[in-house]
Enzyme design. Structure first.
Site, PDB file in Angstrom:
ATOM      1  N   LYS A 108      67.792  10.411  31.397  1.00 19.70           N
ATOM      2  CA  LYS A 108      66.506  10.058  30.792  1.00 19.70           C
ATOM      3  C   LYS A 108      66.508   8.565  30.556  1.00 19.70           C
ATOM      4  O   LYS A 108      67.574   7.946  30.427  1.00 19.70           O
ATOM      5  CB  LYS A 108      66.317  10.776  29.453  1.00 19.70           C
ATOM      6  CG  LYS A 108      64.880  10.892  29.038  1.00 19.70           C
ATOM      7  CD  LYS A 108      64.234  12.028  29.792  1.00 19.70           C
ATOM      8  CE  LYS A 108      62.844  12.344  29.330  1.00 19.70           C
ATOM      9  NZ  LYS A 108      62.413  13.655  29.837  1.00 19.70           N
TER      10      LYS A 108
HETATM   11  N1  GLU Z   1      59.933  13.997  32.631  1.00 25.48           N
HETATM   12  C1  GLU Z   1      59.880  15.325  33.150  1.00 25.48           C
HETATM   13  C2  GLU Z   1      60.741  16.265  32.333  1.00 25.48           C
HETATM   14  O1  GLU Z   1      61.019  16.023  31.195  1.00 25.48           O
HETATM   15  C3  GLU Z   1      60.160  15.381  34.633  1.00 25.48           C
HETATM   16  C4  GLU Z   1      61.512  14.922  35.047  1.00 25.48           C
HETATM   17  C5  GLU Z   1      61.653  14.769  36.563  1.00 25.48           C
HETATM   18  O2  GLU Z   1      60.783  15.188  37.296  1.00 25.48           O
HETATM   19  O3  GLU Z   1      62.675  14.221  36.943  1.00 25.48           O
HETATM   20  O4  GLU Z   1      61.099  17.311  32.790  1.00 25.48           O
END
Ligand code: GLU
Length: 418
Positions: A108
């Site tokens: 993240k």
């Molecule tokens: N931000 C989204 C999540 O929390 C998508 C993450 C992604 O597609 O890599 O799942």
């Protein structure tokens, strides 16, 4: 990693992990290993503002675990971004990718910024500089960002272009959630919200009910909430409450979905846009509905309000919206919670499809994207439900048990280097 003592999304993520690890009888060494994040990069960087002044921003990219594949996870722009929040969300991405069986680890990132306060040209300069700062850890083979709170396909477009400029050739696979003309996939924008409705349909089906006679309250009208509202409507449910950061609107007889269908993902103000009874975001969580979908930010259902939730099902569109204390209260009250790592996995599943398409240079039609998403999500739901029944536990603990087991299996098979 120094662990937090004050109540936070990291505490919640660690408590959830500990509950699953305890049931799996995980060795202490493995448990400590998985409670920590593998890599944490914090950067402070200057951005020239439109008025000529220079502001310094803090950005973060954390990779929690990469045993099952490249790190995967969104980048958020929010004033609440800090290292512990990003650690928790990176850890949740590891479990999310594992529970739906994608060959990814978890990551993240974020920048501590209120994106609404940036003027027209500033988001691009901020994004290109942040991308440059984290270029040492991201890449199509090792760590692939995507949109999250406060970011969208334009932000992904700038990251992709910036990294491609550095490398000297186009590297579409470095991010997912890009615009379709530059290597994005059909269906990604709607995927998370659509997945929430698909999973909700499964959990209702397992209880002998159907979306067709269900009322839904959705907290949050960003990419997840707005697209969930559209998908719920398309699947026959009645959306009776929606909200954004300024408050919510409740219409017991349901919204005119033509209005919701037309409206852009991030409307300025729900209460001005939609007709109905005005409710606060807190009141929305306590409305008499069948399904509650928290699709905004973390820490919304707590030990303070969990006793007043009236929905029979909570389907977590957001990451970490329910604290561990609230989880216990909801479980005691017979309320079924479909955990974030399963309920909102549609986004990362279609991100995976985008990444595969970028590598193969062969793009799918929307039907293929959606069919495959439904298949992956359906299988994960069935596995989680079977585990919950077998282990006599909640869907959250079952999902975590499945995920943690898959990750520890990969770590063990690979062995400990050197
Ligand atoms: N931000 C989204 C999540 O929390 C998508 C993450 C992604 O597609 O890599 O799942």
């Amino acid at each position: 990693m120094a662990l937090k003592t004050k109540h936070s999304v990291l505490d919640v993520a660690l408590a959830q992990f500990d509950a699953a690890a305890g049931r799996l009888d995980l060795a202490d060494g493995m448990r400590e290993h998985l409670r920590a994040c593998k890599r944490e990069l914090v950067v402070h960087f200057p951005v020239r503002l439109d008025d000529g002044a220079v502001a310094t921003y803090t950005g973060i990219r954390v990779q929690h675990n990469v045993a099952r594949g490249p790190a995967k996870g969104g980048i958020r722009y929010s004033p609440m971004v800090d290292l512990d929040e990003v650690r928790a969300l990176a850890m949740l991405m590891t479990w999310k990718c594992a529970v739906v069986n994608l060959p990814f680890g978890g990551a993240k990132g974020g920048v501590e910024v209120e994106p609404r306060w940036l003027s027209v040209a500033e988001p691009e300069r901020l994004t290109r500089r942040f991308a440059t700062e984290i270029a040492i850890v991201i890449g199509s083979e090792n760590d692939i960002p995507a949109p999250d709170l406060g970011t969208d396909e334009h932000v992904m477009d700038w990251i992709m272009d910036t990294i491609s400029m550095h490398r000297g050739y186009s590297m579409p696979g470095v991010v997912t959630g890009k615009p379709v003309p530059i290597g994005g996939t059909l269906g990604r924008r709607e995927a998370t919200g659509r997945g929430v409705a698909v999973v909700a349909s499964s959990v209702l089906g397992a209880a002998g009910r159907s979306l067709e006679d269900a009322s839904v309250a959705i907290q949050g009208f960003g990419n997840v909430g707005a697209n969930a509202a559209r998908a719920f409507d398309a699947m026959g449910a009645q959306v009776v409450a929606i909200s954004d950061r300024s408050g919510g609107v409740y219409r017991p007889d349901g919204f005119d979905m033509a209005v919701i269908a037309d409206c852009r993902d991030e409307i300025a103000n729900c209460q001005e846009h939609f007709q109905g009874d005005r409710v606060t975001n807190a009141e929305l969580l306590e409305l008499p509905v069948d399904l509650l979908v928290p699709a905004a930010i973390e820490g919304q259902i707590t030990d303070e309000n969990a006793g007043r939730v009236k929905a029979r099902f909570v389907v977590e569109g957001a990451n970490g919206p329910t604290t561990d204390a609230a989880d216990a209260i909801l479980a005691d009250r017979g309320i079924t919670v479909v955990p974030d790592i399963l309920a909102n996995a549609g986004g990362v599943i279609v991100s995976y499809f985008e990444w595969v398409q970028d590598f193969s240079r062969y793009f799918w039609d929307l039907g293929e994207v959606n069919r495959n998403m439904d298949r992956v999500l359906g299988q994960a739901y069935a596995e989680v439900q079977a585990t919950a029944q077998r282990e006599r536990t909640t869907l959250r603990t079952a999902a975590l048990m499945l995920a943690v087991r898959r990750v520890t299996e990969a770590i063990t098979l690979r062995g400990f280097y050197p």
